[in-house]
Design a protein around this motif. Structure first.
Motif, PDB file in Angstrom:
ATOM      1  N   ALA A 191       0.813  -1.211   0.000  1.00 41.74           N
ATOM      2  CA  ALA A 191       0.000   0.000   0.000  1.00 41.74           C
ATOM      3  C   ALA A 191       0.842   1.254   0.000  1.00 41.74           C
ATOM      4  CB  ALA A 191      -0.927  -0.004   1.210  1.00 41.74           C
ATOM      5  N   GLY A 192       0.343   2.218  -0.702  1.00 45.11           N
ATOM      6  CA  GLY A 192       0.905   3.562  -0.708  1.00 45.11           C
ATOM      7  C   GLY A 192      -0.221   4.516  -0.382  1.00 45.11           C
ATOM      8  N   SER A 193      -0.761   5.180  -1.422  1.00 43.19           N
ATOM      9  CA  SER A 193      -1.856   6.118  -1.191  1.00 43.19           C
ATOM     10  C   SER A 193      -2.774   6.179  -2.395  1.00 43.19           C
ATOM     11  CB  SER A 193      -1.310   7.517  -0.896  1.00 43.19           C
ATOM     12  OG  SER A 193      -0.634   8.017  -2.036  1.00 43.19           O
ATOM     13  N   LEU A 194      -3.949   6.680  -2.146  1.00 44.40           N
ATOM     14  CA  LEU A 194      -4.936   6.912  -3.182  1.00 44.40           C
ATOM     15  C   LEU A 194      -5.456   8.325  -2.971  1.00 44.40           C
ATOM     16  CD1 LEU A 194      -7.585   4.390  -4.316  1.00 44.40           C
ATOM     17  CD2 LEU A 194      -8.083   6.818  -4.176  1.00 44.40           C
ATOM     18  N   LEU A 195      -5.292   9.194  -3.993  1.00 43.17           N
ATOM     19  CA  LEU A 195      -5.653  10.602  -3.854  1.00 43.17           C
ATOM     20  C   LEU A 195      -6.449  11.087  -5.057  1.00 43.17           C
ATOM     21  CD1 LEU A 195      -2.241  11.950  -2.518  1.00 43.17           C
ATOM     22  CD2 LEU A 195      -4.323  11.533  -1.181  1.00 43.17           C
ATOM     23  N   LEU A 196      -7.321  12.051  -4.829  1.00 42.89           N
ATOM     24  CA  LEU A 196      -8.054  12.702  -5.903  1.00 42.89           C
ATOM     25  C   LEU A 196      -7.116  13.667  -6.616  1.00 42.89           C
ATOM     26  CD1 LEU A 196     -11.244  13.480  -3.792  1.00 42.89           C
ATOM     27  CD2 LEU A 196     -10.972  11.649  -5.481  1.00 42.89           C
ATOM     28  N   THR A 197      -7.208  13.736  -7.956  1.00 45.22           N
ATOM     29  CA  THR A 197      -6.290  14.599  -8.715  1.00 45.22           C
ATOM     30  C   THR A 197      -6.989  15.666  -9.543  1.00 45.22           C
ATOM     31  OG1 THR A 197      -6.207  13.002 -10.542  1.00 45.22           O
ATOM     32  CG2 THR A 197      -4.494  12.828  -8.832  1.00 45.22           C
ATOM     33  N   VAL A 225      -0.888   4.376 -10.982  1.00 42.57           N
ATOM     34  CA  VAL A 225      -1.841   4.220 -12.070  1.00 42.57           C
ATOM     35  C   VAL A 225      -2.991   5.188 -11.790  1.00 42.57           C
ATOM     36  CG1 VAL A 225      -3.133   2.325 -10.975  1.00 42.57           C
ATOM     37  CG2 VAL A 225      -3.172   2.563 -13.468  1.00 42.57           C
ATOM     38  N   ASP A 226      -3.557   5.758 -12.867  1.00 42.24           N
ATOM     39  CA  ASP A 226      -4.669   6.695 -12.738  1.00 42.24           C
ATOM     40  C   ASP A 226      -5.968   6.028 -13.165  1.00 42.24           C
ATOM     41  OD1 ASP A 226      -2.960   8.782 -11.952  1.00 42.24           O
ATOM     42  OD2 ASP A 226      -2.542   9.309 -14.029  1.00 42.24           O
ATOM     43  N   SER A 227      -7.071   6.458 -12.553  1.00 44.55           N
ATOM     44  CA  SER A 227      -8.380   5.947 -12.931  1.00 44.55           C
ATOM     45  C   SER A 227      -9.427   7.021 -12.669  1.00 44.55           C
ATOM     46  CB  SER A 227      -8.710   4.654 -12.179  1.00 44.55           C
ATOM     47  OG  SER A 227      -9.833   4.024 -12.780  1.00 44.55           O
ATOM     48  N   THR A 228     -10.712   6.668 -12.851  1.00 46.68           N
ATOM     49  CA  THR A 228     -11.781   7.663 -12.753  1.00 46.68           C
ATOM     50  C   THR A 228     -13.009   7.122 -12.016  1.00 46.68           C
ATOM     51  OG1 THR A 228     -12.708   6.985 -14.891  1.00 46.68           O
ATOM     52  CG2 THR A 228     -11.097   8.801 -14.901  1.00 46.68           C
ATOM     53  N   SER A 239     -23.027  15.103 -16.483  1.00 45.40           N
ATOM     54  CA  SER A 239     -22.083  14.069 -16.047  1.00 45.40           C
ATOM     55  C   SER A 239     -20.730  14.669 -15.740  1.00 45.40           C
ATOM     56  CB  SER A 239     -21.950  13.000 -17.135  1.00 45.40           C
ATOM     57  OG  SER A 239     -23.192  12.355 -17.326  1.00 45.40           O
ATOM     58  N   PHE A 240     -20.068  14.074 -14.768  1.00 39.93           N
ATOM     59  CA  PHE A 240     -18.745  14.500 -14.324  1.00 39.93           C
ATOM     60  C   PHE A 240     -17.837  13.274 -14.275  1.00 39.93           C
ATOM     61  CE2 PHE A 240     -22.092  16.920 -12.314  1.00 39.93           C
ATOM     62  CZ  PHE A 240     -21.698  18.240 -12.488  1.00 39.93           C
ATOM     63  N   THR A 241     -16.571  13.452 -14.591  1.00 39.67           N
ATOM     64  CA  THR A 241     -15.579  12.378 -14.436  1.00 39.67           C
ATOM     65  C   THR A 241     -14.513  12.881 -13.475  1.00 39.67           C
ATOM     66  OG1 THR A 241     -15.999  11.547 -16.666  1.00 39.67           O
ATOM     67  CG2 THR A 241     -13.933  10.879 -15.621  1.00 39.67           C
ATOM     68  N   ILE A 242     -14.376  12.181 -12.351  1.00 41.76           N
ATOM     69  CA  ILE A 242     -13.438  12.545 -11.298  1.00 41.76           C
ATOM     70  C   ILE A 242     -12.206  11.647 -11.431  1.00 41.76           C
ATOM     71  CG2 ILE A 242     -13.119  12.778  -8.804  1.00 41.76           C
ATOM     72  CD1 ILE A 242     -15.372  14.573 -10.188  1.00 41.76           C
ATOM     73  N   ASP A 243     -11.018  12.243 -11.384  1.00 39.90           N
ATOM     74  CA  ASP A 243      -9.764  11.503 -11.545  1.00 39.90           C
ATOM     75  C   ASP A 243      -9.143  11.202 -10.184  1.00 39.90           C
ATOM     76  OD1 ASP A 243     -10.026  11.924 -14.342  1.00 39.90           O
ATOM     77  OD2 ASP A 243      -9.106  13.899 -14.119  1.00 39.90           O
ATOM     78  N   TYR A 244      -8.544  10.002 -10.096  1.00 42.91           N
ATOM     79  CA  TYR A 244      -7.785   9.667  -8.891  1.00 42.91           C
ATOM     80  C   TYR A 244      -6.532   8.893  -9.273  1.00 42.91           C
ATOM     81  CZ  TYR A 244     -10.094   4.994  -8.944  1.00 42.91           C
ATOM     82  OH  TYR A 244     -10.568   3.745  -9.287  1.00 42.91           O
ATOM     83  N   ARG A 245      -5.536   8.930  -8.384  1.00 40.10           N
ATOM     84  CA  ARG A 245      -4.252   8.254  -8.611  1.00 40.10           C
ATOM     85  C   ARG A 245      -3.989   7.280  -7.476  1.00 40.10           C
ATOM     86  NH1 ARG A 245       0.859  11.363 -10.744  1.00 40.10           N
ATOM     87  NH2 ARG A 245      -0.362  10.917 -12.610  1.00 40.10           N
ATOM     88  N   VAL A 246      -3.612   6.047  -7.864  1.00 45.34           N
ATOM     89  CA  VAL A 246      -3.226   5.010  -6.918  1.00 45.34           C
ATOM     90  C   VAL A 246      -1.709   4.882  -6.986  1.00 45.34           C
ATOM     91  CG1 VAL A 246      -3.466   2.579  -6.304  1.00 45.34           C
ATOM     92  CG2 VAL A 246      -5.391   3.791  -7.378  1.00 45.34           C
ATOM     93  N   THR A 247      -1.026   5.067  -5.855  1.00 41.68           N
ATOM     94  CA  THR A 247       0.431   4.968  -5.793  1.00 41.68           C
ATOM     95  C   THR A 247       0.792   3.837  -4.840  1.00 41.68           C
ATOM     96  OG1 THR A 247       0.605   7.355  -6.126  1.00 41.68           O
ATOM     97  CG2 THR A 247       2.572   6.225  -5.302  1.00 41.68           C
ATOM     98  N   ASP A 248       1.647   2.909  -5.309  1.00 42.10           N
ATOM     99  CA  ASP A 248       2.012   1.767  -4.459  1.00 42.10           C
ATOM    100  C   ASP A 248       3.159   2.119  -3.516  1.00 42.10           C
ATOM    101  OD1 ASP A 248       4.404   1.512  -5.906  1.00 42.10           O
ATOM    102  OD2 ASP A 248       3.768  -0.300  -6.962  1.00 42.10           O
TER     103      ASP A 248
END
Length: 181
Positions: A77-83, A172-175, A157-166
């Motif tokens: 685990a690292g972190s997961l943050l909104l970008t 890796v980025d996702s939405t 509609s809205f698309t919110i971005d987040y980043r997962v860091t190990d």
């Protein structure tokens, strides 16, 4: 390699180290669905949400709490943050990430209101390791409509971005998708 009586042979051993990276697992992240009747605040009788309108979202809120899809992989685990927000409807919306990536606020320019820049929605992370999120609709959204604000059930509609860091810094980025009726 040398055997018991001294015979030997030279060879090589190749070792490959694969630096694991976080992934977004196969599957579907639930789309967050709101109807303006779910907004926490209403401005007054002239801006009352159109309860029971054509194609009204029912129930008023779906999947506004959950866990953002992710897997940290072997590095831990690292972190997961909104970008940010990579997709906002028309030109009246803006988004701001604050509190170290744990809060994203979506604003709409609602020129007819007292303050033209109105916070209409927040996405918050309660745990930056697990990715637990909550989406709240704070104020009704002025939907594009020739009949005036909140006259019909046009979806935005809205698309919110987040980043997962190990654990070793790979990411890796996702939405997360949000639709408001």
């Amino acid at each position: 390699v040398t055997d018991g009586d001294g015979d030997y042979v030279d060879s090589t051993l190749d070792i490959t180290v694969d630096d694991d990276t976080p992934i977004i697992p196969e599957g579907t992240q639930d789309t967050v669905l709101f109807d303006d009747e779910a907004a926490n605040n209403l401005y007054g009788p002239q801006y009352v949400a159109n309860d029971g309108g054509v194609d009204d979202q029912n129930p008023n809120i779906v999947a506004n709490e959950g866990t953002l899809l992710h897997s940290y992989g072997a590095d831990g685990a690292g972190s997961l943050l909104l970008t940010g927000a990579s997709s906002l409807p028309n030109g009246t919306f803006s988004a701001e990430v604050t509190e170290g990536g744990t809060l994203l606020t979506i604003y709409q320019d609602q020129s007819e209101g007292v303050d033209p820049k109105v916070a209409v929605m927040t996405v918050s992370l309660s745990d930056t390791t697990s990715g637990s999120y909550t989406v709240d609709q704070i104020n009704p959204i002025f939907h594009p409509d020739a009949g005036g604000p909140l006259a019909d059930e046009e979806e935005v509609s809205f698309t919110i971005d987040y980043r997962v860091t190990d654990g070793d810094g790979d990411y890796v980025d996702s939405t997360l998708d949000i639709t408001v009726d």
